[in-house]
Scaffold this active site. Structure first.
Site, mmCIF file in Angstrom:
data_model
loop_
_atom_site.group_PDB
_atom_site.id
_atom_site.type_symbol
_atom_site.label_atom_id
_atom_site.label_comp_id
_atom_site.label_asym_id
_atom_site.label_seq_id
_atom_site.Cartn_x
_atom_site.Cartn_y
_atom_site.Cartn_z
ATOM 1 N N LYS A 1 1.393 -1.029 0.220
ATOM 2 C CA LYS A 1 0.151 0.031 -0.573
ATOM 3 C C LYS A 1 0.884 1.518 -0.028
ATOM 4 O O LYS A 1 0.804 2.420 0.462
ATOM 5 C CB LYS A 1 -1.054 -0.002 1.157
HETATM 6 O O1 LIG Z 1 -9.308 -3.718 2.007
HETATM 7 C C1 LIG Z 1 -8.183 -4.696 2.038
HETATM 8 C C2 LIG Z 1 -6.901 -4.684 1.453
HETATM 9 C C3 LIG Z 1 -6.227 -5.175 1.939
HETATM 10 N N1 LIG Z 1 -6.184 -6.204 2.945
HETATM 11 C C4 LIG Z 1 -5.461 -7.178 3.418
HETATM 12 O O2 LIG Z 1 -5.521 -8.636 2.867
HETATM 13 C C5 LIG Z 1 -5.597 -9.519 3.805
HETATM 14 C C6 LIG Z 1 -6.708 -10.264 4.369
HETATM 15 O O3 LIG Z 1 -6.469 -10.817 5.266
HETATM 16 P P1 LIG Z 1 -7.585 -12.000 5.991
HETATM 17 O O4 LIG Z 1 -6.354 -12.762 6.663
HETATM 18 O O5 LIG Z 1 -7.715 -13.196 4.654
HETATM 19 O O6 LIG Z 1 -8.370 -11.243 7.047
HETATM 20 C C7 LIG Z 1 -4.439 -8.727 4.496
HETATM 21 O O7 LIG Z 1 -3.113 -8.932 4.461
HETATM 22 C C8 LIG Z 1 -4.947 -7.342 5.001
HETATM 23 O O8 LIG Z 1 -4.196 -6.220 5.310
HETATM 24 C C9 LIG Z 1 -7.742 -6.222 3.496
HETATM 25 O O9 LIG Z 1 -7.806 -7.489 4.399
HETATM 26 N N2 LIG Z 1 -8.321 -5.530 3.144
#
Ligand SMILES: O=c1ccn([C@@H]2O[C@H](COP(=O)(O)O)[C@@H](O)[C@H]2O)c(=O)[nH]1
Length: 271
Positions: A96
């Site tokens: 990001k």
């Molecule tokens: O809108 C967003 C953008 C990035 N993320 C990122 O994706 C993963 C989600 O992890 P989970 O454990 O499956 O919830 C994580 O790296 C977030 O920083 C997001 O969730 N939403």
């Protein structure tokens, strides 16, 4: 990697799964903690156990940066391991980034040249000159936040700006930037009801969709409203897969969770 190669992989593997490698040392099996590089050993086992079920891996850089130089070295070993052993996999540095132009160029070099990721996530807030340095890289992809999965998305992203929601302005404006063909977008799985509107603006662009699994987003709903004729979806799950077990069977259990999603995806692709 080109988007055509990524789409071919999706059809070959019958999967548009992206596995998030968000390694938290407090959650990984304790037997790994005595190894020289627990983060890399964890990732290597997860990757070896799941590579045939997914088309992408997404390490979130926060989980590596938190461990300083050692964390960054684990990230480098992880991306090198994927590129050397599974070159067909699309890699995403979830970092990001985004800054004034010359600084963005340095971020782009770090992720595309030094680490050799296929893509990096960027924030759109600083506008065109903060994103175009990433877009300048041939066959590399810039994944811009459009409508995020968290509750705070409603603080700004859905607010009305000159008669339109801000996330729509982001999508529409960015389509006209130089090398916009290298753009993909982040849209949260928890916002499935927005996908129809989003597809009106970017019918063919790849969408990286986090939020399935631990955040409760629905794969079925996302696909119903967000799948384009060329698929163009990468559905991410991190915690829901990699922390399926914290015992010695962690990689096996991660595979089981990944397999459940892949099988669901195969059915959707066959429809
Ligand atoms: O809108 C967003 C953008 C990035 N993320 C990122 O994706 C993963 C989600 O992890 P989970 O454990 O499956 O919830 C994580 O790296 C977030 O920083 C997001 O969730 N939403």
């Amino acid at each position: 990697m080109t988007t055509e190669q990524l789409t071919d992989q999706i059809h070959t593997k019958k999967s548009f799964l992206c596995i998030g490698l968000d390694v938290d040392m407090t959650k990984i099996p304790t037997h790994l903690l005595t190894t020289e590089d627990p983060i890399f050993e964890f990732n290597k086992a997860i990757i070896d156990a799941t590579h045939d079920l997914c088309v992408s891996y997404k390490p979130n850089t926060a989980f590596y940066e938190a461990y300083g130089i050692k964390g960054w070295q684990s990230l480098e070993k992880t991306i090198n391991y994927i590129n050397e052993n599974y070159p067909e996999i699309f890699t995403i540095a979830d970092a990001k980034r985004g800054d004034i132009g010359n600084t963005s160029s340095m971020y782009a070099k770090a992720f595309f040249e030094d680490l050799n990721f296929d893509s990096v996530t960027v924030a759109p807030y600083m506008g065109k000159d903060s994103v175009e340095p990433f877009l300048a890289f041939e066959n590399k992809h810039t994944i811009m936040l459009a409508l995020t999965s968290n509750e705070g998305a409603f603080d700004f992203q859905t607010k009305n700006v000159a008669g339109k929601e801000l996330y729509k302005v982001v999508l529409e404006t960015s389509k006209n930037w130089k090398n916009a063909k290298n753009l993909m977008y982040v849209v949260g799985a928890t916002k499935a009801e927005y996908f129809t509107e989003i597809r009106k603006i970017v019918p063919h662009s790849f969408l990286l969709v986090p939020g399935v699994g631990a955040q409760g987003g629905s794969l079925q709903e996302v696909c119903k409203y967000g799948m384009s004729e060329n698929v163009a979806l990468l559905i991410n799950s991190s915690r829901g897969i990699i922390y399926a077990s914290n015992g010695t069977d962690f990689a096996e259990k991660a595979r089981e969770e990944a397999l459940k999603l892949q099988q669901e995806m195969a059915v959707i692709l066959n429809k």
